[in-house]
Enzyme design. Sequence first.
Site, PDB file in Angstrom:
ATOM      1  N   GLY A 138       0.826  -1.210   0.000  1.00 30.94           N
ATOM      2  CA  GLY A 138       0.000   0.000   0.000  1.00 30.94           C
ATOM      3  C   GLY A 138       0.856   1.254   0.000  1.00 30.94           C
ATOM      4  N   GLY A 151      -1.652   7.300   1.203  1.00 26.58           N
ATOM      5  CA  GLY A 151      -2.029   7.344   2.615  1.00 26.58           C
ATOM      6  C   GLY A 151      -0.914   6.968   3.578  1.00 26.58           C
ATOM      7  N   GLY A 154      -5.036  -1.987   1.640  1.00 26.41           N
ATOM      8  CA  GLY A 154      -6.375  -2.365   2.082  1.00 26.41           C
ATOM      9  C   GLY A 154      -7.411  -1.467   1.452  1.00 26.41           C
ATOM     10  CB  SER A 201      -9.737  -0.914  11.293  1.00 29.47           C
ATOM     11  OG  SER A 201     -10.821  -0.040  11.536  1.00 29.47           O
ATOM     12  CE1 TYR A 255     -11.262  -1.329   6.130  1.00 29.37           C
ATOM     13  CE2 TYR A 255     -12.170  -0.767   8.274  1.00 29.37           C
ATOM     14  CZ  TYR A 255     -11.136  -0.712   7.360  1.00 29.37           C
ATOM     15  OH  TYR A 255      -9.971  -0.049   7.682  1.00 29.37           O
TER      16      TYR A 255
HETATM   17  P1  NAD Z   1      -5.217   4.556   1.076  1.00 28.01           P
HETATM   18  O1  NAD Z   1      -6.395   4.271   0.229  1.00 28.01           O
HETATM   19  O2  NAD Z   1      -4.655   5.939   1.098  1.00 28.01           O
HETATM   20  O3  NAD Z   1      -4.033   3.533   0.709  1.00 28.01           O
HETATM   21  C1  NAD Z   1      -4.274   2.179   0.531  1.00 28.01           C
HETATM   22  C2  NAD Z   1      -3.329   1.651  -0.520  1.00 28.01           C
HETATM   23  O4  NAD Z   1      -3.609   0.247  -0.706  1.00 28.01           O
HETATM   24  C3  NAD Z   1      -3.495   2.323  -1.901  1.00 28.01           C
HETATM   25  O5  NAD Z   1      -2.255   2.795  -2.379  1.00 28.01           O
HETATM   26  C4  NAD Z   1      -4.048   1.219  -2.769  1.00 28.01           C
HETATM   27  O6  NAD Z   1      -3.641   1.298  -4.128  1.00 28.01           O
HETATM   28  C5  NAD Z   1      -3.498  -0.028  -2.073  1.00 28.01           C
HETATM   29  N1  NAD Z   1      -4.290  -1.184  -2.472  1.00 28.01           N
HETATM   30  C6  NAD Z   1      -5.645  -1.311  -2.424  1.00 28.01           C
HETATM   31  N2  NAD Z   1      -6.019  -2.473  -2.977  1.00 28.01           N
HETATM   32  C7  NAD Z   1      -4.889  -3.097  -3.388  1.00 28.01           C
HETATM   33  C8  NAD Z   1      -4.639  -4.314  -4.066  1.00 28.01           C
HETATM   34  N3  NAD Z   1      -5.627  -5.115  -4.459  1.00 28.01           N
HETATM   35  N4  NAD Z   1      -3.351  -4.631  -4.333  1.00 28.01           N
HETATM   36  C9  NAD Z   1      -2.322  -3.810  -3.980  1.00 28.01           C
HETATM   37  N5  NAD Z   1      -2.514  -2.639  -3.335  1.00 28.01           N
HETATM   38  C10 NAD Z   1      -3.784  -2.280  -3.064  1.00 28.01           C
HETATM   39  O7  NAD Z   1      -5.625   4.093   2.544  1.00 28.01           O
HETATM   40  P2  NAD Z   1      -5.072   4.347   4.023  1.00 28.01           P
HETATM   41  O8  NAD Z   1      -6.097   5.094   4.736  1.00 28.01           O
HETATM   42  O9  NAD Z   1      -3.666   4.797   4.019  1.00 28.01           O
HETATM   43  O10 NAD Z   1      -5.185   2.866   4.580  1.00 28.01           O
HETATM   44  C11 NAD Z   1      -4.096   1.999   4.791  1.00 28.01           C
HETATM   45  C12 NAD Z   1      -4.585   0.862   5.664  1.00 28.01           C
HETATM   46  O11 NAD Z   1      -5.031   1.386   6.926  1.00 28.01           O
HETATM   47  C13 NAD Z   1      -5.762   0.086   5.093  1.00 28.01           C
HETATM   48  O12 NAD Z   1      -5.555  -1.297   5.336  1.00 28.01           O
HETATM   49  C14 NAD Z   1      -6.945   0.579   5.886  1.00 28.01           C
HETATM   50  O13 NAD Z   1      -7.961  -0.372   5.991  1.00 28.01           O
HETATM   51  C15 NAD Z   1      -6.311   0.875   7.221  1.00 28.01           C
HETATM   52  N6  NAD Z   1      -7.042   1.843   8.038  1.00 28.01           N
HETATM   53  C16 NAD Z   1      -7.271   3.108   7.579  1.00 28.01           C
HETATM   54  C17 NAD Z   1      -7.948   4.017   8.398  1.00 28.01           C
HETATM   55  C18 NAD Z   1      -8.174   5.448   7.991  1.00 28.01           C
HETATM   56  O14 NAD Z   1      -8.942   6.150   8.656  1.00 28.01           O
HETATM   57  N7  NAD Z   1      -7.559   5.942   6.954  1.00 28.01           N
HETATM   58  C19 NAD Z   1      -8.410   3.600   9.647  1.00 28.01           C
HETATM   59  C20 NAD Z   1      -8.178   2.294  10.076  1.00 28.01           C
HETATM   60  C21 NAD Z   1      -7.481   1.428   9.260  1.00 28.01           C
END
Ligand code: NAD
Length: 267
Positions: free
Chosen positions: A9, A13, A75, A119, A157
């Site tokens: 990822g 983010g 994710g 999460s 989720y």
């Molecule tokens: P984001 O969408 O900014 O980044 C997620 C990255 O995962 C993206 O670059 C995307 O291309 C990559 N990705 C998605 N599907 C994919 C696949 N099939 N193969 C390869 N890469 C893939 O999200 P974020 O907010 O930085 O989230 C990162 C993690 O943190 C995630 O697992 C998310 O569930 C978790 N999370 C986020 C939050 C929040 O509030 N942002 C809260 C709790 C948990």
Amino acid sequence: MIRTTVVTGAASGMGAATARRLVAAGHRVIGIDQRDATVIADLGTPEGRASAVAQVTELAGGDEGAVDGVVTWAGLAGLTDRPGSLLASVNYFGTTAILEGLRPLLARGDQPAAIAISSNSTLIQPNVPSAVTEACLSGDEAAARAAADEVGSLDTYPATKTALARWVRRHAPGADWAGAGITLNVVAPGAVETPLLQESRDDRTVGVFIDALPIPIGRTGTPDELAALVEFLLGPDARWFCGSFLVVDGGTDAQLRPDDTPVNWTP
Ligand code: NAD
């Protein structure tokens, strides 16, 4: 010695923030993502996961190669129009396959550490469908996908993130991880300002709830705050962490469910 750390990822983010922070600290980072990464792969499919593991293995020196850290940020959020099966495949199977596939490289690493991402929705979202959690943990991807499609991705989720946290706690103390000198822990963020959070805000079903959630600290988290924790967990001062489930959410869980953690043991 330069440490080699794999970040899934890494294109967006918190994964991107982690990659930036680790590069600034002198790590060699191997990013995995569907775009803008060293290794381009779709972690939602068995072929994509196998390709990612093969590419990282090659970059890390082949069958005798090593990596020192793995962080699995890749994710997807639950959205009204997104199928649950996609989350089962990306969030759970896409993560556990990478952890398992890169474990031999970690075992040859220097003070190796792995961190999975859960999460705080696992704690604060009501009625998490246990059938999806159990199907994930059974390792049967087809069954997990079917169960997830029945309930949709909004409920899937937290089920995938619950399964992932339990997978980590089941494996971290075992011979393959702690026994091989690899620390394995799981971080559970709350609302962190990323494109994923914005996607949730824009969702027609859950969007209104996102900013209604109480955050006692008074703001959402920044990607770099989470990257800082991950950098610490990857480092030499975190060698006693094993199977920890670390909630970092500005106080949301503590405010909503103050007495539900710790859960006492009833043998
Ligand atoms: P984001 O969408 O900014 O980044 C997620 C990255 O995962 C993206 O670059 C995307 O291309 C990559 N990705 C998605 N599907 C994919 C696949 N099939 N193969 C390869 N890469 C893939 O999200 P974020 O907010 O930085 O989230 C990162 C993690 O943190 C995630 O697992 C998310 O569930 C978790 N999370 C986020 C939050 C929040 O509030 N942002 C809260 C709790 C948990």
